[in-house]
Enzyme design. Structure first.
Site, PDB file in Angstrom:
ATOM      1  N   HIS A 127       0.221  16.497 -11.270  1.00  0.00           N
ATOM      2  CA  HIS A 127      -0.662  15.345 -11.877  1.00  0.00           C
ATOM      3  C   HIS A 127      -1.694  15.950 -12.682  1.00  0.00           C
ATOM      4  CE1 HIS A 127      -3.088  12.033 -12.343  1.00  0.00           C
ATOM      5  NE2 HIS A 127      -2.191  11.296 -11.958  1.00  0.00           N
ATOM      6  N   ASP A 204      -2.825  18.408  -3.224  1.00  0.00           N
ATOM      7  CA  ASP A 204      -2.826  16.873  -3.534  1.00  0.00           C
ATOM      8  C   ASP A 204      -1.917  16.125  -2.675  1.00  0.00           C
ATOM      9  OD1 ASP A 204      -2.721  14.566  -4.951  1.00  0.00           O
ATOM     10  OD2 ASP A 204      -2.219  15.185  -6.689  1.00  0.00           O
ATOM     11  N   GLN A 207       0.486  11.274  -2.458  1.00  0.00           N
ATOM     12  CA  GLN A 207       1.655  10.583  -2.229  1.00  0.00           C
ATOM     13  C   GLN A 207       2.151  10.884  -0.863  1.00  0.00           C
ATOM     14  OE1 GLN A 207       2.888   8.479  -4.276  1.00  0.00           O
ATOM     15  NE2 GLN A 207       1.498   8.845  -5.862  1.00  0.00           N
ATOM     16  N   LYS A 230      -3.881   4.318  -2.411  1.00  0.00           N
ATOM     17  CA  LYS A 230      -2.597   4.656  -2.390  1.00  0.00           C
ATOM     18  C   LYS A 230      -2.283   4.541  -1.155  1.00  0.00           C
ATOM     19  CE  LYS A 230      -2.496   7.799  -6.506  1.00  0.00           C
ATOM     20  NZ  LYS A 230      -1.638   6.946  -7.495  1.00  0.00           N
ATOM     21  N   CYS A 367       1.189  10.619 -15.929  1.00  0.00           N
ATOM     22  CA  CYS A 367       0.045  11.741 -15.826  1.00  0.00           C
ATOM     23  C   CYS A 367       0.581  12.820 -15.419  1.00  0.00           C
ATOM     24  CB  CYS A 367      -1.099  11.446 -15.066  1.00  0.00           C
ATOM     25  SG  CYS A 367      -2.033  10.005 -15.594  1.00  0.00           S
TER      26      CYS A 367
END
Length: 409
Positions: A127, A204, A207, A230, A367
């Protein structure tokens, strides 16, 4: 269609999410959870109470309600620490989101630890939030960025990573789960590779956090970030986890109230972590609502959520494959995210027509422009599932795709 994975035999999870209805009361088929998740009523109620009858500032007030709110705010930190398998709540820094978390690490650890000739390793599928901060650091320090390629099915190629890293590699920063392809990183193997050359690793987890069991000790990473919105919580709050010894060695991120020990015009001393990195009045109500969101997710079981969403992704890929005009991207096994292209139809046009059918997908570069270039497309359509998703959502999407094909046929 066949029956999907059942999360809870005694409840329809859609009923917990008031946002899954149109203003007219019809079902809204929300397939954009990778961008932001809908909120369960428990989270809405938590933030409403925190903004209403419970509201007060934290850490500073000597009156009872302030003390109670402080207790609630720090209880949220403790809850996040347990959710992540952190050694201590002192390893949890509240930030505005994963973007800020990565920028914090880049601007503090990165700017003080990196120098000319050092290497930062990213991957093709990152991202922008895990690319641009490191580019900014590289420009200022003289460090250089190496890019790890992907396997043919869209996973970070750990064999290539092993060959890419070396004695000047200082940091490896990778997505735990791709926001475009849903591909899952073998995070522990990546951490082992980074540590084998003395580098740190940042993950990261935007998700991953909503659908995977997190255990910082098992992952053996050095930094981990995710966003509250999220994981079915509110916007405006995220989490940075870092090893306690790393946080203690990092300079402050911003200056202001709450992050200080003592201030004078002769000089200022700073509070220990995590307060050192939380200048100003914090995101009080958001933290309390995040606590409620984590309670909600944990009660269902992140491993069950992963299985549920992965099964829906598999079924959607199966349905799309029956349509000759569709190109699928990413691995067959994905974490509830399916990106695709419909021949002769721009993803934005598809998204617009689907919206008329009460189906919401994402259309664009997500992104992740370097990944789009790698895939050879300007944009993709992306359907992403949440814990509230079911096969009715897939059926509605497929009806909308068939209508789109008729319009453009």
């Amino acid at each position: 269609m066949s029956e999907a994975v059942i999360l809870s035999p005694d409840a329809d999870k859609k009923a917990d999410f008031p946002g899954l209805l149109t203003p007219e009361g019809a079902p809204w088929h929300y397939l954009d959870t990778a961008a932001t998740a809908q909120k369960p009523q428990a989270v809405i109620d938590a933030i409403s109470r925190a903004l209403g009858k419970d509201y007060a500032t934290v850490h500073r007030g000597v009156y009872a309600r302030s003390a109670q709110m402080t207790q609630g705010y720090e209880a949220a930190r403790d809850r996040v620490a347990r959710f992540m398998g952190a050694k201590s709540a002192d390893e949890i820094v509240f930030v505005r989101g994963a973007t800020e978390a990565i920028n914090l690490v880049a601007a503090t650890w990165g700017m003080t630890r990196l120098s000319a000739g050092d290497r930062i390793v990213l991957s093709v599928l990152e991202h922008h939030s895990n690319i641009v901060p490191w580019q900014m650091v590289a420009e200022r320090t003289g460090a250089q960025i190496d890019v790890c390629p992907l396997t043919d099915d869209g996973r970070i190629d750990l064999g290539a990573l092993e060959a890419l890293i070396g004695p000047r590699t200082r940091l490896v920063s990778l997505a735990h789960v791709s926001n475009v392809l849903g591909s899952v990183l073998d995070a522990r193997k990546a951490a082992d590779l980074a540590h084998s050359v003395g580098a740190k690793i940042m993950l990261d987890g935007c998700q991953a956090a909503p659908r995977m069991i997190l255990d910082m000790a098992a992952l053996d990473c050095d930094f981990y970030a995710f966003s509250g919105h999220k994981i079915y919580g509110p916007t405006g709050i995220g989490v940075l986890w870092a090893r306690e010894e790393l946080l203690e060695s990092m300079p402050p991120w911003q200056g202001g109230g709450a992050m200080i020990d003592k201030v004078s015009f002769q000089g200022t001393t700073y509070a220990p972590p995590p307060q050192r990195f939380e200048a100003g009045t914090p995101m009080i109500t958001e933290a309390i609502a995040l606590h409620a969101a984590i309670d909600y997710v944990d009660a269902l079981g992140p491993d069950r959520l992963f299985a549920h969403e992965a099964e829906l992704a598999r079924k959607l890929r199966e349905e799309l494959r029956r349509t000759n005009a569709v190109t699928l991207f990413g691995p067959e096994e994905s974490a509830g995210i399916v990106s695709f292209a419909l021949e002769g139809v721009h993803p934005h046009d598809l998204g617009t027509i689907l919206d008329e059918e009460n189906v919401a997908i994402r259309a664009g570069h997500h992104c992740a422009q370097p990944l789009m270039e790698h895939l050879g497309v300007p944009a993709t359509a992306r359907a992403s599932f949440g814990l509230y998703s079911d096969e009715n959502d897939i059926a509605a999407l497929m009806r909308g795709i068939e209508r789109t094909r008729r319009i453009f046929g």
